[in-house]
Every structure is written in structure tokens, then in C-alpha cells.
Design a protein around this motif. Structure first.
Motif, PDB file in Angstrom:
ATOM      1  N   ILE A 220     -14.712  -9.892   2.544  1.00 30.54           N
ATOM      2  CA  ILE A 220     -15.007  -8.732   3.398  1.00 30.54           C
ATOM      3  C   ILE A 220     -13.779  -7.874   3.677  1.00 30.54           C
ATOM      4  O   ILE A 220     -13.716  -6.710   3.273  1.00 30.54           O
ATOM      5  CB  ILE A 220     -15.662  -9.194   4.718  1.00 30.54           C
ATOM      6  CG1 ILE A 220     -16.845 -10.138   4.445  1.00 30.54           C
ATOM      7  CG2 ILE A 220     -16.107  -7.995   5.524  1.00 30.54           C
ATOM      8  CD1 ILE A 220     -17.958  -9.546   3.624  1.00 30.54           C
ATOM      9  N   ILE A 221     -12.766  -8.440   4.376  1.00 27.04           N
ATOM     10  CA  ILE A 221     -11.670  -7.600   4.844  1.00 27.04           C
ATOM     11  C   ILE A 221     -10.429  -8.438   5.130  1.00 27.04           C
ATOM     12  O   ILE A 221     -10.534  -9.617   5.482  1.00 27.04           O
ATOM     13  CB  ILE A 221     -12.088  -6.815   6.128  1.00 27.04           C
ATOM     14  CG1 ILE A 221     -11.114  -5.680   6.438  1.00 27.04           C
ATOM     15  CG2 ILE A 221     -12.266  -7.761   7.301  1.00 27.04           C
ATOM     16  CD1 ILE A 221     -11.152  -4.535   5.453  1.00 27.04           C
ATOM     17  N   ASN A 222      -9.254  -7.818   4.959  1.00 27.61           N
ATOM     18  CA  ASN A 222      -7.978  -8.467   5.276  1.00 27.61           C
ATOM     19  C   ASN A 222      -7.649  -8.341   6.755  1.00 27.61           C
ATOM     20  O   ASN A 222      -8.164  -7.464   7.456  1.00 27.61           O
ATOM     21  CB  ASN A 222      -6.841  -7.813   4.488  1.00 27.61           C
ATOM     22  CG  ASN A 222      -6.790  -8.246   3.046  1.00 27.61           C
ATOM     23  OD1 ASN A 222      -7.678  -8.953   2.579  1.00 27.61           O
ATOM     24  ND2 ASN A 222      -5.752  -7.820   2.340  1.00 27.61           N
ATOM     25  N   SER A 223      -6.725  -9.193   7.192  1.00 30.77           N
ATOM     26  CA  SER A 223      -6.136  -9.052   8.530  1.00 30.77           C
ATOM     27  C   SER A 223      -5.171  -7.875   8.530  1.00 30.77           C
ATOM     28  O   SER A 223      -4.411  -7.688   7.574  1.00 30.77           O
ATOM     29  CB  SER A 223      -5.403 -10.342   8.906  1.00 30.77           C
ATOM     30  OG  SER A 223      -4.437 -10.095   9.903  1.00 30.77           O
ATOM     31  N   ARG A 224      -5.188  -7.101   9.596  1.00 27.70           N
ATOM     32  CA  ARG A 224      -4.279  -5.954   9.664  1.00 27.70           C
ATOM     33  C   ARG A 224      -2.831  -6.397   9.815  1.00 27.70           C
ATOM     34  O   ARG A 224      -1.913  -5.752   9.308  1.00 27.70           O
ATOM     35  CB  ARG A 224      -4.661  -5.051  10.850  1.00 27.70           C
ATOM     36  CG  ARG A 224      -4.022  -3.664  10.782  1.00 27.70           C
ATOM     37  CD  ARG A 224      -4.362  -2.832  11.988  1.00 27.70           C
ATOM     38  NE  ARG A 224      -3.685  -3.336  13.185  1.00 27.70           N
ATOM     39  CZ  ARG A 224      -3.694  -2.727  14.371  1.00 27.70           C
ATOM     40  NH1 ARG A 224      -4.385  -1.606  14.515  1.00 27.70           N
ATOM     41  NH2 ARG A 224      -3.062  -3.233  15.404  1.00 27.70           N
ATOM     42  N   GLU A 225      -2.586  -7.514  10.501  1.00 27.01           N
ATOM     43  CA  GLU A 225      -1.222  -7.960  10.773  1.00 27.01           C
ATOM     44  C   GLU A 225      -0.502  -8.405   9.508  1.00 27.01           C
ATOM     45  O   GLU A 225       0.692  -8.184   9.340  1.00 27.01           O
ATOM     46  CB  GLU A 225      -1.216  -9.129  11.782  1.00 27.01           C
ATOM     47  CG  GLU A 225      -1.527  -8.725  13.217  1.00 27.01           C
ATOM     48  CD  GLU A 225      -3.025  -8.574  13.468  1.00 27.01           C
ATOM     49  OE1 GLU A 225      -3.817  -8.850  12.533  1.00 27.01           O
ATOM     50  OE2 GLU A 225      -3.395  -8.178  14.592  1.00 27.01           O
ATOM     51  N   ILE A 226      -1.237  -9.050   8.559  1.00 25.51           N
ATOM     52  CA  ILE A 226      -0.609  -9.603   7.363  1.00 25.51           C
ATOM     53  C   ILE A 226      -1.071  -8.888   6.095  1.00 25.51           C
ATOM     54  O   ILE A 226      -0.330  -8.779   5.130  1.00 25.51           O
ATOM     55  CB  ILE A 226      -0.907 -11.120   7.255  1.00 25.51           C
ATOM     56  CG1 ILE A 226      -0.368 -11.845   8.501  1.00 25.51           C
ATOM     57  CG2 ILE A 226      -0.292 -11.715   6.002  1.00 25.51           C
ATOM     58  CD1 ILE A 226      -0.702 -13.321   8.526  1.00 25.51           C
ATOM     59  N   GLY A 227      -2.285  -8.393   6.112  1.00 22.64           N
ATOM     60  CA  GLY A 227      -2.893  -7.858   4.899  1.00 22.64           C
ATOM     61  C   GLY A 227      -2.835  -6.363   4.756  1.00 22.64           C
ATOM     62  O   GLY A 227      -3.667  -5.780   4.052  1.00 22.64           O
ATOM     63  N   GLU A 228      -1.885  -5.706   5.417  1.00 22.11           N
ATOM     64  CA  GLU A 228      -1.722  -4.248   5.259  1.00 22.11           C
ATOM     65  C   GLU A 228      -0.401  -3.985   4.548  1.00 22.11           C
ATOM     66  O   GLU A 228       0.668  -4.038   5.162  1.00 22.11           O
ATOM     67  CB  GLU A 228      -1.759  -3.537   6.610  1.00 22.11           C
ATOM     68  CG  GLU A 228      -1.730  -2.025   6.487  1.00 22.11           C
ATOM     69  CD  GLU A 228      -1.891  -1.309   7.820  1.00 22.11           C
ATOM     70  OE1 GLU A 228      -2.117  -0.086   7.796  1.00 22.11           O
ATOM     71  OE2 GLU A 228      -1.804  -1.960   8.873  1.00 22.11           O
ATOM     72  N   VAL A 229      -0.465  -3.741   3.249  1.00 24.38           N
ATOM     73  CA  VAL A 229       0.734  -3.494   2.447  1.00 24.38           C
ATOM     74  C   VAL A 229       1.159  -2.040   2.617  1.00 24.38           C
ATOM     75  O   VAL A 229       0.320  -1.131   2.602  1.00 24.38           O
ATOM     76  CB  VAL A 229       0.462  -3.813   0.963  1.00 24.38           C
ATOM     77  CG1 VAL A 229       1.682  -3.490   0.111  1.00 24.38           C
ATOM     78  CG2 VAL A 229       0.071  -5.275   0.801  1.00 24.38           C
ATOM     79  N   ARG A 230       2.470  -1.837   2.761  1.00 24.30           N
ATOM     80  CA  ARG A 230       2.995  -0.487   2.985  1.00 24.30           C
ATOM     81  C   ARG A 230       4.052  -0.147   1.935  1.00 24.30           C
ATOM     82  O   ARG A 230       4.615  -1.027   1.290  1.00 24.30           O
ATOM     83  CB  ARG A 230       3.624  -0.374   4.390  1.00 24.30           C
ATOM     84  CG  ARG A 230       2.673  -0.678   5.538  1.00 24.30           C
ATOM     85  CD  ARG A 230       3.398  -0.509   6.867  1.00 24.30           C
ATOM     86  NE  ARG A 230       2.524  -0.757   8.009  1.00 24.30           N
ATOM     87  CZ  ARG A 230       2.362  -1.934   8.573  1.00 24.30           C
ATOM     88  NH1 ARG A 230       3.018  -2.989   8.093  1.00 24.30           N
ATOM     89  NH2 ARG A 230       1.568  -2.081   9.612  1.00 24.30           N
ATOM     90  N   VAL A 231       4.310   1.151   1.786  1.00 20.18           N
ATOM     91  CA  VAL A 231       5.395   1.610   0.929  1.00 20.18           C
ATOM     92  C   VAL A 231       6.699   1.003   1.432  1.00 20.18           C
ATOM     93  O   VAL A 231       6.989   1.028   2.633  1.00 20.18           O
ATOM     94  CB  VAL A 231       5.475   3.150   0.924  1.00 20.18           C
ATOM     95  CG1 VAL A 231       6.713   3.620   0.176  1.00 20.18           C
ATOM     96  CG2 VAL A 231       4.227   3.750   0.290  1.00 20.18           C
ATOM     97  N   GLY A 232       7.479   0.429   0.524  1.00 19.25           N
ATOM     98  CA  GLY A 232       8.746  -0.198   0.894  1.00 19.25           C
ATOM     99  C   GLY A 232       8.697  -1.708   0.927  1.00 19.25           C
ATOM    100  O   GLY A 232       9.745  -2.367   0.873  1.00 19.25           O
TER     101      GLY A 232
END
Length: 570
Positions: A220-232
Motif C-alpha cells: 500500500i504505502i511507505n512510512s513518511r519518516e523512513i520511506g521518503e527519498v529526497r534529492v541528496g
């Protein structure tokens, strides 16, 4: 066919181009022939390229990295080495699979990627590849789904296990509020879209690390704390879960080689299962699942119509990514680890042709001049179409491919001779895994979507169906069939019978009706259409249970006439 968005500068950097802008659009269009791609659009200001790919069996190409890789192999003459795919790789991290997962979503594969600092273009490709593979290759996440995380926030080992719907909670991507798994299914857009995959299960899958931090709620969905990949970000953890182990491993292999092509160092992860899998109790991923296959050179030459020789065939396959060795009369070829689309010898033949370039084959002009014309069956079907339009029916054109559920289950034909159909091996999607054996399901699909149009509805289609036939050399035959439906509040047998009567009169055919027991029609309101003593079709009032399954709210009457049989007996 998949259409993807890539950026010209990003493609050039993956091709190791020395200077930005050195590659022309014309050159890119020429290279795209190697991947059966077509340039559909180019934004000169942003450098965005829209590429349509004609090969639905090559999910590795649905990204900028995959296209660049195939071009680069051709330029460099061979596939680069990916050391993390060798059996000597020793994983340092583990994913532990909990008991009972085999009943819900049994398989997981994972790896880590370090040393590549995510760029804006790289992140866009990660997200696009994740979505394309999960939606198309993974059957809208049912078979395969992918999660990407910030590695430095994860404490190993990671556990893949089942929990009660209200036992675990985290903040999902796209939300600001902590939610339980049951709340995610009821509120989150991804939960509403994909929750049906987990319907009927009292316990739900979750990925958690050694500190019991939730990574995600697959699929369904990732955790925002660990599963949000960002530039850098420069350290990533990639996991794939699903119901087919080979597809799960292949998907991870694609992500691993993509990240490696961008400069990441890939480290395998050991997945420990509580039960035996086709690959054992401990599965190290990524993993090369490919096996060599022997193909006779004569087969390739005969298919391409040109003498090539073992050396040319070997070189063509090598410069297309294969691990290949040649014998006197055959080549032994193995696909690269990010491909599993070798289902027939002709797949190898096609790759030889693309690697050599279609322009390298000498054209051969026809030896005889012939005048074309319509076959008898086409003449008959064209005449039938004209008559149906004259009777006030509207023609539809639908796909011969569909699902067994539509062609059999929804028609009350399961377990009966009427429900036998030709099914597709290694289908990419369940919705296109069978060939229709009659026309009525295709017409009902359109009728079900037309409930807002004014009644009466008068629809017909004349097209191909595939009928299982053990007497045929291929086990089935393709016939042209005319199907028609009438739908309105007072539709009845006599009305559709009168239409059939007019059709046969103008076709110059005599027919009769014989009662028949057919599960898709009301008992006593269905009949075989008999011509020269043999059935050529069926007519009747559609059973209310069939209408309910298609969610059609008015009576429907129908006939199905095999025009091929009608023409043969004319």
C-alpha cells in the motif's frame, strides 16, 4: 504500451557522453530502434523526451537507465560486469520473513545502494520506474510492489511479518497524521486504490526494522519518516514484495543494475524464510536467475532469411547483452540478469535482428505478381455488417483478449463445455490472459458501460474468436463470429428472433431453431441456430444472474452466429 518520460541530459550522462548536448535528437531516434522505442515528443526548453516502448516483455527498458544500458552495450560491445550478482557476494544485512506470510504476500527481495547521491533526474526515474513496474509488470501491485527508503534510518535485521490491522501505526507518505493499517486502508488514497489486494485477510503485512520502526505497509504505502527519498540522499534500501518469487527477484535486479549504472555500490541482502521456497530457505538478492539456452544457428538464419554464420550471431547477441558461446552448429545464450523474457527461440532471433540492424538485411523482391481480393469470409462479414447497420444496430470493435472471469465466470459457464477457451501462457496481466470463445461477453462489457445512454441499445460486432478444437493441428481454430444484443426494459426473444430472420433472409440462408440448455440464457428461452443440419450459433434471452454479474439493469436478448461455418456451408 508503456510511455515514459526521460531527460536528454540524463540520458547523455548515462551514456558516458563527454559533453552535454553532444547527442542529437536524430541520433537518439536511431538508437531507440535498439529498444523498440519511438520518440513521441521533445521539449527543447526542458530537454524532456517522451518515449513509447513497443516491447511489453522488457520491463528493464521502462526507464532512462534501461534505455541507456541497451545503447551503451551496443556501443561498448558487451555488458558491463555487476559483481553483486555473483554467487561469491556475501550479504551483511538480513530480512527475516515471519510465519504465515505464504498465505498473504509470501515473497520479498532487498538490497542496499551506497555512494550514489540522488539527483533530481535520478529521483524522477526512481519514482517513474517504481510506478511503471508496480502497475504494469506487477498487475497494479498485486504481483509486485516496490519500496525505497533512507538506509541510514534503518536498524537491521528488517522483519517482514503479519500484524493485526490496529496493532501497527505510522505516518504514511502524503499524510501528516499517524494511522493504523486499517485506517490507511479506509482513508489513504493508496489504501482505497489497492486495498482490495489484501481483502479477506485478518492479518496484514508490514516491514519493520530491529527497533520496530515501520518501514512500510506493503503493497500500500511507505512510512513518511523512513520511506521518503529526497534529492541528496546517498544511502538507499530497496525492497520488493509480491506473490511470484521470480518476478520479485527480477524487479529487484532491475533496480539494482539501474542504481549501479548511476554509480551506487550495491550490497546484497539475505532473506530468511520460515519455509522452503523455489530458491531455498535463505535467498540472497539480487540474484541472477538466468539459465543458458541452446539455439541452432540454422534456426536463426532460416527465420531471418540470410546466412550469418556462428561468429556474426555470437557477436550480435554479445553486443545486445547476452552471455553467449558458439559451437559448430548452435549458440548457447543466456539473458542478462535484468531480463527474463526468453520464452521462445524467436525471441533470440528478434534480438539478433535488432542488434545487427534491420537495415543490414538485403531486401528480397517478390518473385510473383498477384492481385489481392477479399476472401469469402470477409465478403460475408462485410455484408452482415451492412445488414446489421440497416437493422438499426451500432457496431463496436473490441479486443479478442480478455480474462477468464469475463468469458466464463461472469457468463455462468465455469465447469461446462461452453466455458472452454484458449488461455495465454506467461500473460503479463490477468485481464488479458484468455481469448474469447464467443462474442456475447464483449458486447455485455460495452452494454455494462452504457447504462447512461438512452434505451433501446442495439449493438453488434463481427470479429474473430478462438475456439478450442482438438482436431485442429494447433488445438484451436480462429473463426469469424457475428454477435448482437438488444437491451431495453421490454426486450424479449421474439424481437431478437425477427432480427435474425431478416439477417438470414438477406444472406440467402435457410435456418431453423432447436431448443438448447445454455447456462448464459434463461431455460426454455434459448436455441441453437441450425443450418444444413448443424449448429452455427445460439440465440436467447440472457440469464438474470449473468446480467447481475455484469451490473446490467435491463433485460438483454442476443444471438451469436459463426459466419465462418455459415460461409463454409454456403
Amino acid at each position: 504500451m508503456p510511455t515514459i518520460s526521460i531527460f536528454k541530459d540524463d540520458l547523455e550522462s548515462l551514456l558516458d557522453s563527454r559533453r552535454a548536448g553532444a547527442v542529437s535528437i536524430d541520433q537518439i531516434e536511431e538508437w531507440l530502434m535498439l529498444v523498440k522505442g519511438e520518440l513521441k515528443g521533445h521539449n527543447a526548453e526542458t530537454g524532456e523526451l517522451r518515449v513509447e516502448l513497443q516491447d511489453s516483455n522488457r520491463p528493464d527498458l521502462w526507464c532512462c537507465e534501461g534505455i541507456a544500458r541497451q545503447i551503451r552495450i551496443k556501443q561498448q560491445g558487451k555488458l558491463r560486469a555487476y559483481p553483486f550478482l555473483s554467487k561469491q557476494s556475501k550479504p551483511t544485512q538480513r530480512v527475516i520473513v515471519g510465519a504465515g506470510m505464504e498465505r498473504v504476500r509470501p515473497y520479498v527481495a532487498a538490497c542496499t545502494a551506497k555512494g550514489y547521491r540522488v539527483t533530481k533526474e535520478g529521483l524522477a526515474q526512481l519514482i517513474q520506474t517504481q510506478e511503471k513496474l508496480a502497475d504494469i509488470f506487477g498487475h497494479k501491485r498485486k504481483t509486485v510492489s516496490i519500496g525505497i527508503y533512507q538506509l541510514q534510518k534503518i536498524a537491521f535485521p528488517v522483519t517482514y511479518e503479519l500484524v493485526k490491522p490496529d496493532e501497527a501505526r505510522f505516518t504514511p507518505l502524503g499524510m501528516e497524521t499517524v494511522m493504523t493499517l486499517s485506517e490507511i486502508l479506509m482513508v489513504h488514497p493508496k489504501g482505497l486504490e489497492h486495498g482490495r489486494i489484501l481483502a479477506g485477510h485478518s492479518r496484514l503485512p508490514i516491514l519493520r526494522d530491529a527497533k520496530r520502526q515501520p518501514l512500510s505497509f506493503p503493497p500500500i504505502i511507505n512510512s513518511r519518516e523512513i520511506g521518503e527519498v529526497r534529492v541528496g540522499d546517498d544511502e538507499l534500501f530497496v525492497e520488493v514484495t509480491g506473490t511470484d518469487l521470480a518476478m520479485v527477484v527480477l524487479t529487484l535486479n532491475i533496480f539494482a543494475v539501474n542504481l549501479a549504472d548511476r554509480g551506487a555500490m550495491i550490497e546484497p541482502v539475505a532473506v530468511q524464510y520460515p519455509h522452503k521456497t523455489p530458491l531455498g530457505r535463505q535467498v540472497v538478492t539480487p540474484q541472477d536467475l538466468g539459465k543458458p539456452r541452446s539455439i541452432r544457428i540454422e534456426t536463426i538464419e532460416r527465420a531471418l532469411g540470410q546466412a550469418l554464420g556462428g561468429k556474426t550471431v555470437t557477436q550480435a547477441l554479445k553486443t545486445y547483452g547476452y552471455d553467449v558461446s558458439a559451437g559448430k552448429s548452435a549458440v548457447k545464450a543466456k539473458l542478462p540478469p535484468y531480463r527474463q523474457d526468453l520464452m521462445h527461440e524467436m525471441d533470440v532471433v528478434e534480438d539478433v535482428a535488432m542488434s545487427c540492424g534491420y537495415g543490414s538485411f538485403a531486401p528480397e523482391m517478390p518473385a510473383q505478381f498477384t492481385v489481392g481480393g477479399l476472401s469469402r469470409i470477409e465478403q460475408t462479414s462485410d455484408r452482415a455488417r451492412e445488414l446489421m447497420v440497416g437493422l438499426g444496430f451500432q457496431e463496436i470493435i473490441s479486443n479478442i483478449l480478455g480474462s477468464p472471469e469475463s468469458y466464463s465466470t461472469a457468463m455462468r459457464l465455469d465447469g461446462t463445455g461452453w466455458g472452454k477457451m484458449v488461455e495465454v501462457d506467461n500473460a503479463m496481466a490477468v485481464t488479458f490472459s484468455a481469448l474469447r470463445q464467443w462474442m456475447l461477453p464483449s458486447l455485455l462489457r460495452v452494454e455494462a458501460a452504457s447504462n447512461r445512454a438512452f434505451y433501446p441499445h442495439r449493438l453488434f460486432e463481427a470479429g474473430d474468436v478462438a475456439i478450442p478444437d482438438p482436431a485442429h493441428e494447433l488445438g484451436s481454430r480462429t473463426d469469424t463470429v457475428l454477435g448482437a444484443v438488444l437491451a431495453h426494459a421490454t426486450a424479449h426473444f421474439s424481437e431478437i428472433h425477427s432480427c435474425l430472420d431478416v439477417l438470414f433472409y438477406h444472406l440467402g440462408q435457410e435456418y431453423s431453431l432447436e431448443p438448447v440448455q445454455h447456462p448464459s440464457f434463461l431455460e426454455g428461452r434459448a436455441g441453437h441456430i441450425i443450418v444444413a443440419g448443424k449448429p452455427v450459433g445460439v440465440i436467447g434471452e440472457v440469464h438474470p444472474e449473468v446480467l447481475e454479474r455484469w451490473q446490467i439493469a435491463v433485460p438483454v436478448v442476443s444471438f451469436d452466429v459463426n459466419l465462418s461455418q455459415l460461409t463454409d456451408r454456403a
